[in-house]
Design a protein around this motif. Structure first.
Motif, PDB file in Angstrom:
ATOM      1  N   SER A 183       1.006   1.537 -12.891  1.00 30.02           N
ATOM      2  CA  SER A 183       1.420   2.172 -11.642  1.00 30.02           C
ATOM      3  C   SER A 183       2.033   3.519 -11.976  1.00 30.02           C
ATOM      4  O   SER A 183       2.369   3.791 -13.132  1.00 30.02           O
ATOM      5  CB  SER A 183       2.426   1.291 -10.890  1.00 30.02           C
ATOM      6  N   LYS A 184       2.172   4.343 -10.949  1.00 31.32           N
ATOM      7  CA  LYS A 184       2.752   5.689 -11.117  1.00 31.32           C
ATOM      8  C   LYS A 184       2.047   6.456 -12.225  1.00 31.32           C
ATOM      9  O   LYS A 184       2.690   7.093 -13.076  1.00 31.32           O
ATOM     10  CB  LYS A 184       4.239   5.613 -11.397  1.00 31.32           C
ATOM     11  N   VAL A 185       0.727   6.386 -12.235  1.00 35.22           N
ATOM     12  CA  VAL A 185      -0.047   7.089 -13.259  1.00 35.22           C
ATOM     13  C   VAL A 185      -0.084   8.566 -12.890  1.00 35.22           C
ATOM     14  O   VAL A 185      -0.495   8.936 -11.782  1.00 35.22           O
ATOM     15  CB  VAL A 185      -1.466   6.511 -13.373  1.00 35.22           C
TER      16      VAL A 185
ATOM     17  N   VAL B   7       7.502   5.851   6.145  1.00 34.40           N
ATOM     18  CA  VAL B   7       6.166   5.716   5.575  1.00 34.40           C
ATOM     19  C   VAL B   7       6.190   5.039   4.217  1.00 34.40           C
ATOM     20  O   VAL B   7       5.203   5.091   3.482  1.00 34.40           O
ATOM     21  CB  VAL B   7       5.497   7.110   5.466  1.00 34.40           C
ATOM     22  N   GLN B   8       7.298   4.357   3.894  1.00 30.61           N
ATOM     23  CA  GLN B   8       7.387   3.658   2.612  1.00 30.61           C
ATOM     24  C   GLN B   8       8.402   2.533   2.756  1.00 30.61           C
ATOM     25  O   GLN B   8       9.424   2.693   3.426  1.00 30.61           O
ATOM     26  CB  GLN B   8       7.802   4.615   1.500  1.00 30.61           C
TER      27      GLN B   8
ATOM     28  N   ASP C 113       4.111   2.768  -3.461  1.00 30.76           N
ATOM     29  CA  ASP C 113       4.562   3.624  -2.369  1.00 30.76           C
ATOM     30  C   ASP C 113       3.630   3.549  -1.164  1.00 30.76           C
ATOM     31  O   ASP C 113       4.067   3.648  -0.010  1.00 30.76           O
ATOM     32  CB  ASP C 113       4.665   5.073  -2.851  1.00 30.76           C
ATOM     33  N   LEU C 114       2.336   3.387  -1.415  1.00 27.09           N
ATOM     34  CA  LEU C 114       1.346   3.361  -0.330  1.00 27.09           C
ATOM     35  C   LEU C 114       0.990   1.952   0.108  1.00 27.09           C
ATOM     36  O   LEU C 114       0.112   1.776   0.958  1.00 27.09           O
ATOM     37  CB  LEU C 114       0.064   4.084  -0.776  1.00 27.09           C
TER      38      LEU C 114
ATOM     39  N   THR D 143      -7.605  10.958  -4.066  1.00 25.78           N
ATOM     40  CA  THR D 143      -7.940   9.803  -4.902  1.00 25.78           C
ATOM     41  C   THR D 143      -7.283   8.521  -4.420  1.00 25.78           C
ATOM     42  O   THR D 143      -7.614   7.436  -4.921  1.00 25.78           O
ATOM     43  CB  THR D 143      -7.513  10.077  -6.349  1.00 25.78           C
ATOM     44  N   ASP D 144      -6.331   8.609  -3.483  1.00 30.07           N
ATOM     45  CA  ASP D 144      -5.646   7.421  -2.978  1.00 30.07           C
ATOM     46  C   ASP D 144      -6.460   6.797  -1.853  1.00 30.07           C
ATOM     47  O   ASP D 144      -6.947   7.495  -0.959  1.00 30.07           O
ATOM     48  CB  ASP D 144      -4.250   7.790  -2.463  1.00 30.07           C
ATOM     49  N   THR D 145      -6.590   5.473  -1.896  1.00 31.42           N
ATOM     50  CA  THR D 145      -7.334   4.745  -0.866  1.00 31.42           C
ATOM     51  C   THR D 145      -6.500   3.564  -0.409  1.00 31.42           C
ATOM     52  O   THR D 145      -6.009   2.784  -1.237  1.00 31.42           O
ATOM     53  CB  THR D 145      -8.680   4.238  -1.412  1.00 31.42           C
ATOM     54  N   THR D 146      -6.354   3.447   0.917  1.00 33.04           N
ATOM     55  CA  THR D 146      -5.624   2.326   1.510  1.00 33.04           C
ATOM     56  C   THR D 146      -6.524   1.574   2.470  1.00 33.04           C
ATOM     57  O   THR D 146      -7.635   2.029   2.803  1.00 33.04           O
ATOM     58  CB  THR D 146      -4.367   2.820   2.251  1.00 33.04           C
ATOM     59  N   LEU D 147      -6.038   0.452   2.944  1.00 34.86           N
ATOM     60  CA  LEU D 147      -6.857  -0.410   3.795  1.00 34.86           C
ATOM     61  C   LEU D 147      -7.167   0.240   5.136  1.00 34.86           C
ATOM     62  O   LEU D 147      -8.269   0.072   5.677  1.00 34.86           O
ATOM     63  CB  LEU D 147      -6.136  -1.746   4.012  1.00 34.86           C
ATOM     64  N   ILE D 148      -6.221   1.006   5.702  1.00 31.48           N
ATOM     65  CA  ILE D 148      -6.479   1.595   7.026  1.00 31.48           C
ATOM     66  C   ILE D 148      -7.514   2.709   6.944  1.00 31.48           C
ATOM     67  O   ILE D 148      -8.050   3.132   7.980  1.00 31.48           O
ATOM     68  CB  ILE D 148      -5.181   2.113   7.669  1.00 31.48           C
TER      69      ILE D 148
END
Length: 507
Positions: free
Chosen positions: A41-43, A179-180, A221-222, A249-254
């Motif tokens: 995490s936190k890469v 948002v977190q 965080d996301l 590069t970040d992908t979330t479910l929504i």
């Protein structure tokens, strides 16, 4: 018992740096080679080539670093949520009193727990059709109100407002949320439902499009935007929604459930709004193209009309023949009307010549003679009938009937004779002359019906009831000499002959 002062201790004091470096050497000597298994995490891929990350499990976490020279030799590329097995040594960072692992090698150990949970949830929602492209709504081309769901204190909201103000000045409604953390998913869901509950035409304008935005961060965080309840709320929204959570590069479910995914919050503002200057330029270009097309069509029609006009005869040529026929016909019309009037006048004279009083008198005399003969024959017949039935009892009744029939017949004959006499008087051509009128004829016998038919010096004959006089037409406008007209002498009207109704004595 005597208290000893600190300076009486036999242990020499360490400086902070001495202790820090002593611990560093101890850890490096004791844990010079270790293998760790955990989830990344936190890469962070630093611009200098080093990679900084955190390796964690469900109870603890340790920082790690991969120096630039070892990055290319790693078996996998470090990514958020990847479960790996790393090899390295434990060391400390004396300036921060932190310990960390310096990684020499890295290999994948399988999908991390968080990613595995996320993959199972994605498969479940995909099976329900929430990711289907058919259910995604198109974004409005020119929204009047934009709703933004994000933190009111971060740089995200400033970037979105600045971008919208530059591109498409419109009304922006901001629903502040965290948002977190654990409360983030519930607050974002409440904001989406709140925007959808706004009624059109109310005191608060209803947004035409929604933006859920957050800056970049680690998977932890996301993670609030991977909540199942939040994903279902996004899918149930009746207002088109853009997901702008994290970086590209970040992908979330929504991101999979929303109508459109934006790589950054600024890109979401660009997706939601058009560029006003571009629209104006486009409209101007359309206007120029429309004018050019209209001018080209008009010019084409004008050219075709000119080409077609060359093959048509001139209007004067089309009307010349008809005009000539019209002139000839109009020249003949006056003479033809005069001849027609003359012919009808002659026919009328022929007819009126036969309607003389003598013809009526002869007809009247013939009717009178016939009536007298019928009377004589009736008297003779009655006499013979009386001689035959003198002694018969019905003789008075027959005599009465015979007298009534004869009387009716005589009455009808008298009425017919009176009507014929009235007709004779009305058709008498000399009747107008007896009332004071005169018949004007030229020297050739033509009857004059209009003053325009006479010219100065023409000789005419004036026929009156008691004779004729000749005259000469004088100057127009000169008063004629008064000539006393003789008073017409009314002739006695002949009385109709009424046959005698006396039958004489039958006995």
């Amino acid at each position: 018992m005597t208290d000893l002062a600190p300076n009486d201790s036999n242990a020499p004091p360490y400086s902070v740096s001495e202790l820090a470096f002593a611990l560093k050497r101890t850890l490096e000597d004791r844990y010079g080679f270790v293998r760790l298994r955990g989830e990344l995490s936190k890469v962070t891929h630093h611009s200098n080539g080093h990679v900084y990350l955190t390796i964690k499990d469900d109870k603890a976490a340790i920082d790690g670093v991969v120096w630039k020279g070892n990055v290319r030799g790693l078996g996998v590329r470090p990514e958020h949520g990847l479960e790996v097995i790393v090899t390295g040594k434990i060391t400390t960072y004396p300036a921060g009193s932190r310990y960390q692992i310096v990684i020499d090698s890295m290999e994948a150990a399988g999908v991390g727990a968080l990613l595995a949970q996320l993959e199972r949830l994605k498969a479940k929602l995909a099976a329900e059709g929430l990711f289907s492209p058919e259910r995604k709504r198109p974004l409005p081309s020119m929204p009047a109100v934009v709703g933004v769901i994000t933190s009111p204190t971060g740089a995200v909201i400033r970037d979105i407002l600045h971008r919208i103000r530059d591109r498409w000045p419109c009304q922006v409604l901001v629903w502040p949320v965290v948002v977190q953390g654990d409360a983030a998913a519930a607050q974002v869901s409440a904001a989406i439902r709140g925007f959808n509950a706004i009624q059109p035409g109310g005191p608060i304008p209803r947004p035409d499009i929604l933006i859920v935005a957050r800056g970049g961060g680690s998977v932890e965080d996301l993670w609030a935007f991977n909540d199942e309840a939040l994903a279902r709320t996004v899918a149930e929204s009746t207002i088109p929604l853009i997901s702008a959570v994290g970086h590209e590069t970040d992908t979330t479910l929504i991101d999979f459930v929303s109508d459109r995914r934006a790589p950054t919050p600024t890109a979401a503002a660009e997706m939601a709004t058009p560029v006003l200057a571009e629209l104006r330029a486009l409209i101007s270009d359309f206007d120029r193209r429309l004018n050019r097309c209209g001018a080209r069509v008009i010019e084409e029609r004008r050219t075709r009309l000119t080409s077609a006009a060359r093959g048509l005869p001139r209007p004067n040529d089309l009307l010349a023949l008809a005009q000539q026929r019209f002139d000839i016909a109009s020249g003949r019309l006056d003479a033809a009307l005069h001849r027609n009037t003359t012919v009808h006048a002659q026919d009328l004279l022929k007819v009126t010549a036969r309607l003389t009083p003598d013809a009526l008198r002869r007809q009247h005399a013939a009717k009178a003679d016939r009536l007298a003969d019928l009377g004589r024959r009736l008297n003779a017949c009655g006499t013979r009938s009386v001689d035959r039935v003198r002694d018969h009892a019905r003789l008075p009744l027959l005599w009465a009937r015979l007298g009534s029939a004869a009387e009716r017949r005589l009455t009808r004959a008298e009425d017919q004779l009176a009507n014929l006499d009235k007709l004779r008087l009305s058709l008498n051509p000399r009747r107008p002359l007896e009332l004071g009128f005169a018949l004007v004829r030229k020297a050739d016998g033509t009857i004059i019906r209009s003053a325009a038919a006479l010219a100065f010096g023409d000789q005419v004959a004036l026929q009156f009831a008691d004779g004729e006089r000749e005259a000469v037409i004088g100057n127009e406008g000169a008063p004629p000499a008064p000539t006393p007209a003789p008073a017409p002498t009314p002739k006695p009207r002949p009385k109709p002959v009424t046959p005698s109704t006396e039958q004489g004595d039958l006995f």
